[in-house]
Design a protein around this motif. Structure first.
Motif, mmCIF file in Angstrom:
data_model
loop_
_atom_site.group_PDB
_atom_site.id
_atom_site.type_symbol
_atom_site.label_atom_id
_atom_site.label_comp_id
_atom_site.label_asym_id
_atom_site.label_seq_id
_atom_site.Cartn_x
_atom_site.Cartn_y
_atom_site.Cartn_z
ATOM 1 N N TRP A 1 -35.380 87.287 17.268
ATOM 2 C CA TRP A 1 -34.951 85.784 16.731
ATOM 3 C C TRP A 1 -34.235 85.080 17.755
ATOM 4 O O TRP A 1 -33.022 85.500 18.158
ATOM 5 C CB TRP A 1 -34.642 85.720 15.441
ATOM 6 N N GLU A 2 -34.628 83.827 17.889
ATOM 7 C CA GLU A 2 -33.720 82.921 18.674
ATOM 8 C C GLU A 2 -33.903 81.284 18.166
ATOM 9 O O GLU A 2 -34.852 81.179 17.559
ATOM 10 C CB GLU A 2 -34.239 82.986 20.341
ATOM 11 N N LYS A 3 -32.741 80.721 18.246
ATOM 12 C CA LYS A 3 -32.866 79.299 17.710
ATOM 13 C C LYS A 3 -31.989 78.644 18.785
ATOM 14 O O LYS A 3 -30.726 79.011 19.001
ATOM 15 C CB LYS A 3 -32.136 79.306 16.270
ATOM 16 N N VAL A 4 -32.402 77.475 19.215
ATOM 17 C CA VAL A 4 -31.954 76.518 20.284
ATOM 18 C C VAL A 4 -31.125 75.504 19.496
ATOM 19 O O VAL A 4 -31.915 74.638 18.617
ATOM 20 C CB VAL A 4 -32.770 75.992 21.269
ATOM 21 N N HIS A 5 -29.765 75.331 19.743
ATOM 22 C CA HIS A 5 -28.999 74.091 19.233
ATOM 23 C C HIS A 5 -29.736 72.806 19.819
ATOM 24 O O HIS A 5 -29.653 72.793 20.925
ATOM 25 C CB HIS A 5 -27.584 74.541 19.368
ATOM 26 N N GLU A 6 -29.922 71.915 18.859
ATOM 27 C CA GLU A 6 -30.382 70.523 19.300
ATOM 28 C C GLU A 6 -29.424 69.628 19.952
ATOM 29 O O GLU A 6 -30.155 69.279 20.974
ATOM 30 C CB GLU A 6 -30.780 69.822 17.994
ATOM 31 N N THR A 7 -28.198 70.105 20.014
ATOM 32 C CA THR A 7 -27.363 68.963 20.546
ATOM 33 C C THR A 7 -26.923 69.763 21.811
ATOM 34 O O THR A 7 -26.945 69.042 22.900
ATOM 35 C CB THR A 7 -25.989 68.591 19.817
ATOM 36 N N THR A 8 -26.260 70.899 21.951
ATOM 37 C CA THR A 8 -25.769 71.545 23.021
ATOM 38 C C THR A 8 -26.947 72.592 24.022
ATOM 39 O O THR A 8 -26.567 72.695 25.108
ATOM 40 C CB THR A 8 -24.726 72.560 22.620
ATOM 41 N N GLY A 9 -27.885 72.697 23.491
ATOM 42 C CA GLY A 9 -28.958 73.627 24.052
ATOM 43 C C GLY A 9 -28.534 75.036 23.779
ATOM 44 O O GLY A 9 -29.327 75.779 24.801
ATOM 45 N N THR A 10 -27.542 75.375 23.303
ATOM 46 C CA THR A 10 -27.088 76.692 23.321
ATOM 47 C C THR A 10 -28.043 77.520 22.619
ATOM 48 O O THR A 10 -28.371 77.338 21.438
ATOM 49 C CB THR A 10 -25.801 76.917 22.357
ATOM 50 N N VAL A 11 -28.417 78.997 22.924
ATOM 51 C CA VAL A 11 -29.286 79.684 22.100
ATOM 52 C C VAL A 11 -28.720 80.726 21.405
ATOM 53 O O VAL A 11 -27.995 81.469 21.860
ATOM 54 C CB VAL A 11 -30.346 80.498 23.289
ATOM 55 N N ASN A 12 -28.710 80.568 20.240
ATOM 56 C CA ASN A 12 -28.252 81.526 19.085
ATOM 57 C C ASN A 12 -29.303 82.731 18.903
ATOM 58 O O ASN A 12 -30.560 82.317 18.677
ATOM 59 C CB ASN A 12 -28.003 80.725 17.799
ATOM 60 N N THR A 13 -28.505 83.948 18.687
ATOM 61 C CA THR A 13 -29.527 85.249 18.546
ATOM 62 C C THR A 13 -28.722 86.007 17.426
ATOM 63 O O THR A 13 -27.517 85.665 17.100
ATOM 64 C CB THR A 13 -29.629 86.032 19.719
ATOM 65 N N LEU A 14 -29.342 86.810 17.116
ATOM 66 C CA LEU A 14 -28.693 87.850 15.960
ATOM 67 C C LEU A 14 -28.177 89.191 16.809
ATOM 68 O O LEU A 14 -28.983 89.719 17.551
ATOM 69 C CB LEU A 14 -29.658 88.057 14.928
ATOM 70 N N ASN A 15 -27.293 89.702 16.579
ATOM 71 C CA ASN A 15 -26.662 91.123 16.957
ATOM 72 C C ASN A 15 -27.023 92.133 15.898
ATOM 73 O O ASN A 15 -27.394 91.915 14.755
ATOM 74 C CB ASN A 15 -25.298 91.336 17.437
ATOM 75 N N ASN A 16 -26.773 93.402 16.403
ATOM 76 C CA ASN A 16 -27.267 94.340 15.306
ATOM 77 C C ASN A 16 -26.535 94.322 13.976
ATOM 78 O O ASN A 16 -27.175 94.948 13.039
ATOM 79 C CB ASN A 16 -27.114 95.801 16.025
ATOM 80 N N ILE A 17 -25.330 93.859 14.115
ATOM 81 C CA ILE A 17 -24.347 93.963 12.921
ATOM 82 C C ILE A 17 -24.725 93.063 12.027
ATOM 83 O O ILE A 17 -25.158 93.344 10.667
ATOM 84 C CB ILE A 17 -22.892 93.859 13.155
ATOM 85 N N THR A 18 -25.207 91.557 12.299
ATOM 86 C CA THR A 18 -25.846 90.810 11.388
ATOM 87 C C THR A 18 -27.258 91.475 10.870
ATOM 88 O O THR A 18 -27.586 90.975 9.832
ATOM 89 C CB THR A 18 -26.169 89.370 12.270
ATOM 90 N N ILE A 19 -28.190 92.052 11.859
ATOM 91 C CA ILE A 19 -29.424 92.333 11.526
ATOM 92 C C ILE A 19 -29.337 93.322 10.304
ATOM 93 O O ILE A 19 -30.083 93.483 9.381
ATOM 94 C CB ILE A 19 -30.210 92.915 12.601
#
Length: 440
Positions: free
Chosen positions: A193-211
């Motif tokens: 899973w990835e999500k690109v921040h609309e303003t900064t363009g930063t790519v957010n992902t999930l690490n194993n702890i969150t998963i």
């Protein structure tokens, strides 16, 4: 007059697994009625005196497995059962408050009728695929009055990820389809899973702890749905969740003393933040309990309150540090000048940077099998919760037995507390090698 509430096992209705139904006995005036909780327990796991389900320790589990084998419930299931028992009592109290606020004289029968009304499950028959999402909403709604606000955010996040998974895979999510294969597929989806921040363009992902948190939340939720009569595929139970270890970020004794004695006479804002943070470091109280702390909670030599997160009573002995901090604010209505959590976390980083708590700390996270390492200055990753971790770590280093520290902090599970013991042992080794040299 408030009803007396007490849980009892029905010894006369034991099933083939050795489980007995747990009922709620409601006693009001001369009336007594029993309400089914929907929970069945083996009798060895219930404490009538404490009115709670016993903690399934390794020793108890080993003992009971000889008698009950695979019929022994998992620890997470028992935790959820205990939550449900607390919720049911709170629900009755809320119903009583509703009657009293309207000036209505109520009976046991009236209480039971209201309880039954809240148990009614509303299902949208026109679209069975909505059932999972409806139940997540129901879970949130039924627990919002008895859980800390932030603890239910993960359920909203779970709903969001399940819907994204459904769109991505084009597979409708139904209770009967959530089996081992689904859990594996959903885990892989979360890793990618990835999500690109609309303003900064930063790519957010999930690490194993969150998963792992998402997957364990899904398991808890499926157990909840099953207890309410929903047909759930049992295949999900076989899926094992791998949990990465979290680092324990805590102050050393030298850092705590440096912070405690640092001259902040010209900075009232950081002085107050320092005092609240240090109070957490020497009592082990969560920030939510610092926020609810009142004068009536503070006795001569101890603090007595009901923990906001667990709803359990807690006694914390005062010491020279905590007593000195309370003395500073003896003129205030509240014992401590506590601000919002968000502002506190921002200011405590600023405070620790000013004091010079800046050792380099490596934080390791995994995304699937990929290792991600980031180096921080220690003050950058200090937060309100660091105070509680500091108390546990330093208390163990001072020789206080783990069982005693757990009593003070309110930890009920030694497995989650064990990481503090490991940190203490590691510090001992480091100090020994620093003083005497590393073994060859």
């Amino acid at each position: 007059m408030e009803a007396s509430l007490r849980y009892e096992l029905r010894r006369d209705l034991e099933n083939k697994k050795g489980e007995q139904p747990l009922t709620l006995l409601i006693h009001l005036s001369s009336q007594r009625k029993k309400v089914a909780t929907g929970i069945r327990l083996i009798p060895e796991l219930w404490s009538l005196e404490k009115q709670q389900i016993l903690n399934l320790t390794t020793k108890l589990k080993t003992l009971l497995q000889k008698k009950y084998g695979d019929n022994l419930p998992k620890k997470q299931t028992l935790i959820q059962y205990q939550d449900d028992l607390i919720d049911l009592k709170n629900k009755v109290r809320k119903i009583e408050e509703g009657f009293r606020s309207k000036g209505i004289a109520y009976s046991v029968e009236m209480l039971i009728e209201k309880i039954k009304e809240t148990k009614e499950i509303k299902i949208k028959k026109e679209d069975p695929t909505n059932l999972v999402y409806d139940f997540i909403d129901r879970y949130i709604q039924e627990h919002e009055l008895t859980r800390v606000k932030g603890s239910l955010v993960v359920y909203k996040s779970l709903k969001h990820h399940l819907k994204n998974y459904e769109v991505k895979t084009r597979n409708k999510i139904r209770f009967e389809n959530i089996d081992y294969t689904f859990m594996q597929s959903f885990q892989n989806f979360l890793i990618k899973w990835e999500k690109v921040h609309e303003t900064t363009g930063t790519v957010n992902t999930l690490n194993n702890i969150t998963i792992a948190k998402q997957l364990s939340t899904l398991k808890t939720f499926l157990g909840y749905a099953k207890r309410l009569g929903i047909k759930v595929n049992d295949g999900y139970k076989d899926f094992a969740i791998k949990r990465d270890k979290l680092e324990v970020i805590a102050l050393t004794q030298d850092e705590l003393d440096q912070l405690f004695t640092f001259n902040l006479s010209s900075n009232k804002r950081l002085r107050q933040v320092r005092d609240v943070f240090c109070f957490s470091c020497v009592t082990g109280l969560r920030f939510s309990d610092l926020q609810q702390l009142k004068r009536e909670h503070i006795k001569e030599i101890e603090i007595r309150l009901t923990v906001k997160k667990t709803k359990e009573p807690l006694i914390v002995p005062l010491n020279s540090y905590s007593k000195a901090i309370l003395h500073k604010y003896k003129e205030l209505v509240s014992p401590l000048p506590v601000i919002s959590n968000q502002k506190f976390n921002k200011y405590v980083k600023e405070l620790c940077k000013l004091v010079g708590i800046d050792d380099s700390i490596e934080i390791i996270r995994y995304k699937g099998a990929i290792k991600q390492s980031t180096i921080y200055k220690k003050h950058e990753i200090i937060s309100a919760h660091t105070g509680r971790k500091t108390f546990a770590t330093l208390s163990l280093e001072k020789g206080i037995p783990a069982e005693t520290v757990m009593k003070i902090t309110g930890h009920s599970d030694y497995k989650s507390f064990q990481r503090y013991v490991k940190v203490t042992e590691e510090r001992k080794r480091n100090e020994m090698q620093k003083a005497w040299g590393a073994p060859v």
